[in-house]
Enzyme design. Structure first.
Site, PDB file in Angstrom:
ATOM      1  N   ASN A 275       1.184  -1.101   0.256  1.00 37.83           N
ATOM      2  CA  ASN A 275      -0.164   0.442  -0.077  1.00 37.83           C
ATOM      3  C   ASN A 275       0.814   1.505   0.106  1.00 37.83           C
ATOM      4  O   ASN A 275       1.780   1.403   0.650  1.00 37.83           O
ATOM      5  CB  ASN A 275      -1.164  -0.142   1.253  1.00 37.83           C
ATOM      6  N   ILE A 276       0.623   2.662  -0.829  1.00 40.18           N
ATOM      7  CA  ILE A 276       1.083   3.564  -1.306  1.00 40.18           C
ATOM      8  C   ILE A 276       0.252   4.711  -0.609  1.00 40.18           C
ATOM      9  O   ILE A 276      -0.621   5.151  -1.411  1.00 40.18           O
ATOM     10  CB  ILE A 276       2.066   3.572  -2.072  1.00 40.18           C
ATOM     11  N   GLU A 277       0.261   5.384   0.835  1.00 41.32           N
ATOM     12  CA  GLU A 277      -0.322   6.344   1.047  1.00 41.32           C
ATOM     13  C   GLU A 277      -0.209   7.984   0.405  1.00 41.32           C
ATOM     14  O   GLU A 277       1.294   7.657  -0.334  1.00 41.32           O
ATOM     15  CB  GLU A 277      -0.329   5.993   2.499  1.00 41.32           C
TER      16      GLU A 277
ATOM     17  N   CYS B 155      -4.001   0.777  -2.510  1.00 44.17           N
ATOM     18  CA  CYS B 155      -4.060  -0.778  -1.638  1.00 44.17           C
ATOM     19  C   CYS B 155      -2.756  -1.782  -2.433  1.00 44.17           C
ATOM     20  O   CYS B 155      -2.352  -1.411  -3.706  1.00 44.17           O
ATOM     21  CB  CYS B 155      -5.166  -1.182  -1.368  1.00 44.17           C
TER      22      CYS B 155
ATOM     23  N   GLU C 208      -3.566  -4.765  -3.150  1.00 44.45           N
ATOM     24  CA  GLU C 208      -3.587  -5.591  -4.003  1.00 44.45           C
ATOM     25  C   GLU C 208      -4.169  -4.809  -5.496  1.00 44.45           C
ATOM     26  O   GLU C 208      -3.259  -5.474  -6.353  1.00 44.45           O
ATOM     27  CB  GLU C 208      -5.064  -5.785  -3.622  1.00 44.45           C
TER      28      GLU C 208
ATOM     29  N   CYS D 236     -10.456  -4.735   0.857  1.00 45.47           N
ATOM     30  CA  CYS D 236     -11.908  -3.128   1.164  1.00 45.47           C
ATOM     31  C   CYS D 236     -12.549  -3.024  -0.075  1.00 45.47           C
ATOM     32  O   CYS D 236     -11.844  -4.507  -1.364  1.00 45.47           O
ATOM     33  CB  CYS D 236     -10.864  -1.712   0.514  1.00 45.47           C
TER      34      CYS D 236
ATOM     35  N   CYS E 202     -10.908  -2.613  -4.029  1.00 46.31           N
ATOM     36  CA  CYS E 202      -9.939  -3.494  -4.420  1.00 46.31           C
ATOM     37  C   CYS E 202     -10.464  -5.034  -5.245  1.00 46.31           C
ATOM     38  O   CYS E 202     -11.144  -5.345  -5.739  1.00 46.31           O
ATOM     39  CB  CYS E 202      -8.551  -4.203  -3.439  1.00 46.31           C
TER      40      CYS E 202
END
Ligand SMILES: O=c1ccn([C@H]2C[C@H](O)[C@@H](CO)O2)c(=O)[nH]1
Ligand SMILES: [Zn+2]
Length: 127
Positions: free
Chosen positions: A42-44, A53, A55, A86, A89
């Protein structure tokens, strides 16, 4: 297919998570029919809605390399119980990897659930 190894790779990919806001680290590993693997984390973003996310990162990496025949997707998060993907995804999985075995894992692979996009998103939206 070596499910344990795929989970291990998802757990390893978790280390690369960029999650300074939630602190919730997730890793994923996609396996395609020719044996190629693609990892994701995940890359916020400070603009929270731009977060992607693990996935989707893994699935998009596969597609962007021309690999669409996805047979499995392992997801792991730094939590005690298997992670639950989520809704976004689930929707993407339904379209990009409808027949994949989805393996959900906790932080060390000691608790695992096997499922699939159809089970994760009944009556999902399709065009
Ligand atoms: O299955 C999941 C659930 C959550 N996240 C990420 C999104 C966000 O960075 C953080 C908290 O929601 O975890 C994933 O990558 N995959
Ligand atoms: Zn998601």
């Amino acid at each position: 297919m070596d499910e344990k190894l795929l989970i291990k790779k998802a757990v390893k990919a978790m280390e690369n998570a960029y999650a300074p806001y939630s602190g919730f680290k997730v890793g994923a590993c996609v396996l395609t029919s020719d044996g190629t693997e693609f990892t994701g984390c995940n890359i916020e973003n400070a603009s929270f809605g731009l977060t992607v996310c693990a996935e989707r990162v893994a699935l998009f990496k596969a597609y962007s390399e021309g690999k669409r025949d996805i047979i499995a997707l392992a997801v792991a998060a730094d939590v005690d119980e298997p992670v639950s993907p989520c809704g976004a995804c689930r929707q993407v999985m339904m379209e990009l990897s409808p027949d994949a075995l989805v393996i959900l894992s906790n932080r060390d692979g000691s608790k695992v659930m096997r499922t699939g996009p159809g089970e994760l998103l009944p009556y999902g939206f399709k065009l």
